[in-house]
Design an enzyme around this catalytic site. Structure first.
Site, mmCIF file in Angstrom:
data_model
loop_
_atom_site.group_PDB
_atom_site.id
_atom_site.type_symbol
_atom_site.label_atom_id
_atom_site.label_comp_id
_atom_site.label_asym_id
_atom_site.label_seq_id
_atom_site.Cartn_x
_atom_site.Cartn_y
_atom_site.Cartn_z
ATOM 1 N N GLU A 1 0.806 -1.217 0.000
ATOM 2 C CA GLU A 1 0.000 0.000 0.000
ATOM 3 C C GLU A 1 0.841 1.269 0.000
ATOM 4 O O GLU A 1 0.541 2.214 -0.719
ATOM 5 C CB GLU A 1 -0.933 0.007 1.216
ATOM 6 C CG GLU A 1 -2.072 -0.995 1.149
ATOM 7 C CD GLU A 1 -3.103 -0.639 0.098
ATOM 8 O OE1 GLU A 1 -3.129 0.516 -0.352
ATOM 9 O OE2 GLU A 1 -3.883 -1.528 -0.270
ATOM 10 N N SER A 2 1.844 1.321 0.837
ATOM 11 C CA SER A 2 2.544 2.600 1.049
ATOM 12 C C SER A 2 4.058 2.501 1.006
ATOM 13 O O SER A 2 4.724 3.527 1.129
ATOM 14 C CB SER A 2 2.147 3.180 2.411
ATOM 15 O OG SER A 2 2.600 2.335 3.460
#
Length: 223
Positions: free
Chosen positions: A126-127
């Protein structure tokens, strides 16, 4: 000096005082008007933001993504509903140090009864472990929570690593429960929304979602 002259002098003096007072107050009045205009613009902006947020919340409650127009065919690659995978836009920041990251992952996973390896893999996808990450669609933090999801889960600060991980772990656990413990379906729902998973009867045939699920599953230990 006659009474008439004295009266004229008094009125002239009063007029000068009124003019001076008006001149002294005019900058304050201008500031007040400018502040009122700014507040009005801010209220309009907040009201405009509430519309998409409420639509997303309604879609979550209905268990399906916002369909938008009622066309016969869906776009080939619709935007993910809950999250957008890294690389995301936003201010540059370094990935969270492992010494800080690992205890937070372990704590969040243990609290939700979730596999820590799964939570770590989702956060990486995700990040890239960047707590300041913001996607073009507005997903925020380590677990890239969308604004509607932030409100739904009662998240106070989506950029706080501990809160982002604990909220993301809670969401993952809910999706795993909803899809009978099927990790691939839960990941597909985390990326594209549970409605799309239910409608397709499996991982949605969206190229980004397929890559997302495959890349995360490849990081998990083989049982």
């Amino acid at each position: 000096m006659s009474a008439r002259q004295k009266s004229a002098t008094v009125w002239l003096w009063l007029g000068c005082c009124v003019c001076a007072a008006a001149a002294a107050e005019s900058p304050q009045e201008a500031v007040r008007k400018a502040m009122d205009a700014s507040i009005a613009l801010q209220r309009q902006a907040v009201a405009a933001m509430q519309i998409p947020i409420e639509k997303q919340r309604a879609a979550i409650a209905a268990g399906r993504p916002d369909a938008g127009g009622g066309g016969a065919s869906a776009p080939a690659a619709p935007a993910p509903f809950f999250t957008l995978s890294w690389p995301a836009l936003g201010p540059e920041c370094e990935p969270l140090p492992e010494a800080e990251l690992n205890p937070l992952i372990q704590q969040a996973a243990q609290h939700e009864g979730l596999d820590a390896n799964l939570l770590r893999a989702v956060a990486r996808q995700e990040s890239g472990f960047r707590s300041c990450a913001v996607s073009p669609k507005g997903a925020m933090g380590l677990m890239q929570l969308m604004p509607a999801t932030v409100q739904e889960l009662g998240v106070h600060d989506p950029f706080d690593p501990a809160e982002s991980l604990s909220s993301g772990a809670r969401l993952l656990k809910e999706l795993l429960t909803r899809f009978g413990g099927d990790t691939a379906l839960a990941l597909g729902a985390y990326n594209a929304g549970p409605g799309r998973v239910e409608e397709s009867g499996g991982v949605p045939q969206i190229p980004e979602t397929i890559r997302y699920v495959q890349q995360i599953l490849s990081q998990l230990p083989i049982p």
